[in-house]
Motif scaffolding. Sequence first.
Motif, PDB file in Angstrom:
ATOM      1  N   UNK A   1       0.849  -1.188   0.000  1.00 21.27           N
ATOM      2  CA  UNK A   1       0.000   0.000   0.000  1.00 21.27           C
ATOM      3  C   UNK A   1       0.886   1.240   0.000  1.00 21.27           C
ATOM      4  N   UNK A   2       0.426   2.292  -0.682  1.00 19.99           N
ATOM      5  CA  UNK A   2       1.128   3.573  -0.635  1.00 19.99           C
ATOM      6  C   UNK A   2       0.203   4.644  -0.079  1.00 19.99           C
ATOM      7  N   UNK A   3       0.686   5.384   0.929  1.00 17.74           N
ATOM      8  CA  UNK A   3      -0.029   6.538   1.447  1.00 17.74           C
ATOM      9  C   UNK A   3       0.624   7.797   0.879  1.00 17.74           C
ATOM     10  N   UNK A   4      -0.168   8.565   0.151  1.00 14.24           N
ATOM     11  CA  UNK A   4       0.322   9.778  -0.489  1.00 14.24           C
ATOM     12  C   UNK A   4       0.191  10.984   0.433  1.00 14.24           C
ATOM     13  N   UNK A   5       1.050  11.973   0.220  1.00 18.24           N
ATOM     14  CA  UNK A   5       0.946  13.221   0.959  1.00 18.24           C
ATOM     15  C   UNK A   5      -0.103  14.141   0.352  1.00 18.24           C
ATOM     16  N   UNK A   6      -0.062  15.410   0.764  1.00 15.00           N
ATOM     17  CA  UNK A   6      -1.025  16.396   0.270  1.00 15.00           C
ATOM     18  C   UNK A   6      -0.869  16.568  -1.239  1.00 15.00           C
ATOM     19  N   UNK A   7      -1.951  16.441  -1.974  1.00 18.35           N
ATOM     20  CA  UNK A   7      -1.876  16.441  -3.432  1.00 18.35           C
ATOM     21  C   UNK A   7      -1.443  17.788  -4.012  1.00 18.35           C
ATOM     22  N   UNK A   8      -1.586  18.874  -3.241  1.00 16.11           N
ATOM     23  CA  UNK A   8      -1.167  20.189  -3.720  1.00 16.11           C
ATOM     24  C   UNK A   8       0.331  20.424  -3.544  1.00 16.11           C
ATOM     25  N   UNK A   9       0.998  19.485  -2.900  1.00 12.91           N
ATOM     26  CA  UNK A   9       2.422  19.627  -2.588  1.00 12.91           C
ATOM     27  C   UNK A   9       3.257  18.863  -3.616  1.00 12.91           C
ATOM     28  N   UNK A  10       4.147  19.576  -4.289  1.00 13.93           N
ATOM     29  CA  UNK A  10       5.021  18.947  -5.281  1.00 13.93           C
ATOM     30  C   UNK A  10       5.788  17.771  -4.685  1.00 13.93           C
ATOM     31  N   UNK A  11       6.199  17.900  -3.420  1.00  9.51           N
ATOM     32  CA  UNK A  11       6.969  16.836  -2.775  1.00  9.51           C
ATOM     33  C   UNK A  11       6.227  15.509  -2.778  1.00  9.51           C
ATOM     34  N   UNK A  12       4.910  15.559  -2.603  1.00 12.73           N
ATOM     35  CA  UNK A  12       4.125  14.323  -2.566  1.00 12.73           C
ATOM     36  C   UNK A  12       4.250  13.571  -3.885  1.00 12.73           C
ATOM     37  N   UNK A  13       4.208  14.296  -4.977  1.00 15.51           N
ATOM     38  CA  UNK A  13       4.285  13.667  -6.301  1.00 15.51           C
ATOM     39  C   UNK A  13       5.706  13.162  -6.591  1.00 15.51           C
ATOM     40  N   UNK A  14       6.694  13.959  -6.222  1.00 17.35           N
ATOM     41  CA  UNK A  14       8.082  13.559  -6.477  1.00 17.35           C
ATOM     42  C   UNK A  14       8.426  12.298  -5.690  1.00 17.35           C
ATOM     43  N   UNK A  15       7.978  12.236  -4.446  1.00 13.42           N
ATOM     44  CA  UNK A  15       8.259  11.051  -3.627  1.00 13.42           C
ATOM     45  C   UNK A  15       7.555   9.815  -4.182  1.00 13.42           C
ATOM     46  N   UNK A  16       6.312   9.977  -4.587  1.00  9.83           N
ATOM     47  CA  UNK A  16       5.585   8.843  -5.155  1.00  9.83           C
ATOM     48  C   UNK A  16       6.270   8.346  -6.428  1.00  9.83           C
ATOM     49  N   UNK A  17       6.711   9.276  -7.262  1.00 10.46           N
ATOM     50  CA  UNK A  17       7.424   8.883  -8.477  1.00 10.46           C
ATOM     51  C   UNK A  17       8.712   8.140  -8.143  1.00 10.46           C
ATOM     52  N   UNK A  18       9.399   8.578  -7.077  1.00  8.48           N
ATOM     53  CA  UNK A  18      10.620   7.897  -6.651  1.00  8.48           C
ATOM     54  C   UNK A  18      10.352   6.473  -6.189  1.00  8.48           C
ATOM     55  N   UNK A  19       9.266   6.307  -5.423  1.00  6.78           N
ATOM     56  CA  UNK A  19       8.877   4.956  -4.987  1.00  6.78           C
ATOM     57  C   UNK A  19       8.671   4.051  -6.203  1.00  6.78           C
ATOM     58  N   UNK A  20       7.903   4.557  -7.159  1.00  7.75           N
ATOM     59  CA  UNK A  20       7.508   3.710  -8.291  1.00  7.75           C
ATOM     60  C   UNK A  20       8.622   3.515  -9.314  1.00  7.75           C
ATOM     61  N   UNK A  21       9.592   4.409  -9.307  1.00  5.82           N
ATOM     62  CA  UNK A  21      10.753   4.205 -10.176  1.00  5.82           C
ATOM     63  C   UNK A  21      11.446   2.895  -9.832  1.00  5.82           C
ATOM     64  N   UNK A  22      11.374   2.506  -8.566  1.00  5.15           N
ATOM     65  CA  UNK A  22      11.979   1.252  -8.105  1.00  5.15           C
ATOM     66  C   UNK A  22      10.976   0.108  -8.168  1.00  5.15           C
ATOM     67  N   UNK A  23       9.826   0.289  -7.544  1.00  3.76           N
ATOM     68  CA  UNK A  23       8.907  -0.830  -7.338  1.00  3.76           C
ATOM     69  C   UNK A  23       8.200  -1.285  -8.607  1.00  3.76           C
TER      70      UNK A  23
END
Length: 317
Positions: free
Chosen positions: A156-178
């Motif tokens: 499962x992935x818990x995302x941060x605030x959708x208005x925050x660029x950091x939330x998207x960058x971190x999610x992309x980093x997770x999925x770059x690996x997984x």
Amino acid sequence: MHRQSLISLTLAAAMGFAGQAAADFSPADHLITVITPPPSNAFYKAEADAARAKATELGYRVKTLDHQDDPDVQLRLIQTALGEGSSAIILDNAGSDASVAAVRRAKDANVPVFLIDREVNANGVATAQIVSNNSQCATSVAEFFAEQVGYQGNYVELLGRTSDTNAHVRSEGFHRVLDQIPTMTMVAQQSANWDQTQGYNVMQSILQGNPDIVGVLAGNDTMALGAAAALRNAGANDVIVVGIDGNPDVIRQIANDGTIKATGLQQATRMAEMAVEQTDAYLRSGTTQLPEKQSVDCVLVSKENVEDVLPGGFGMR
């Protein structure tokens, strides 16, 4: 008088004036306003405290404020800071798009803004944007996570605030690996808005339909704490949780073999200190001599190096 001699005298006078101006500079004459999200989150408290301590050490007057993650409140606070004669603003902003106008308001008033932790979707409005290398951070956390779950299973992935660029960058980093591991499947992805209570509630809901998960990647440690509590209450003690930040409560769980096994520690205290140091340089000389965009690498903290974390978290010895 020869033209060359006149130029030399003019340059000498200018240099003497600059030297006199530098000699006359008094930090006590300048107010630095530090504006962050709510200090109820230990990360934001750490950066505000670090900025205040460094600015006080350098002799500046300091005021710390909380924008409650509300762009409208943030704009009012910036207007107040300008009205109070702030010489500079250090800001952990309330949204990468929604904050551009507020930062530009300060720029138009010739007050430099030094962004920390969160960037804005515009170049040239802030004097500096000092942020964690969120891509590097998330990638290192995802690599550790994959190894811990044996490169297989539902997660499962818990995302941060959708208005925050950091939330998207971190999610992309997770999925770059997984996403490169065919034996691992994400069965749920939901925002918990960086919040511990929402992390708990979202995790409870997800567990009802997905009781066989092997792990949870949380976009920050606050959500990770909520998810870990929900898993413990459900008796799912074998599920591995990882986060990002370096929260002291998470550090304690890692040290004590809790549900949370790792975090990508953001060096919040160092970023705040960098912002103050660059503010000092700018107020003294009109430049930081550094690029606007600056990236600070995270440190993967697990059982192996948890003893190296500073007592207050968010920094390494």
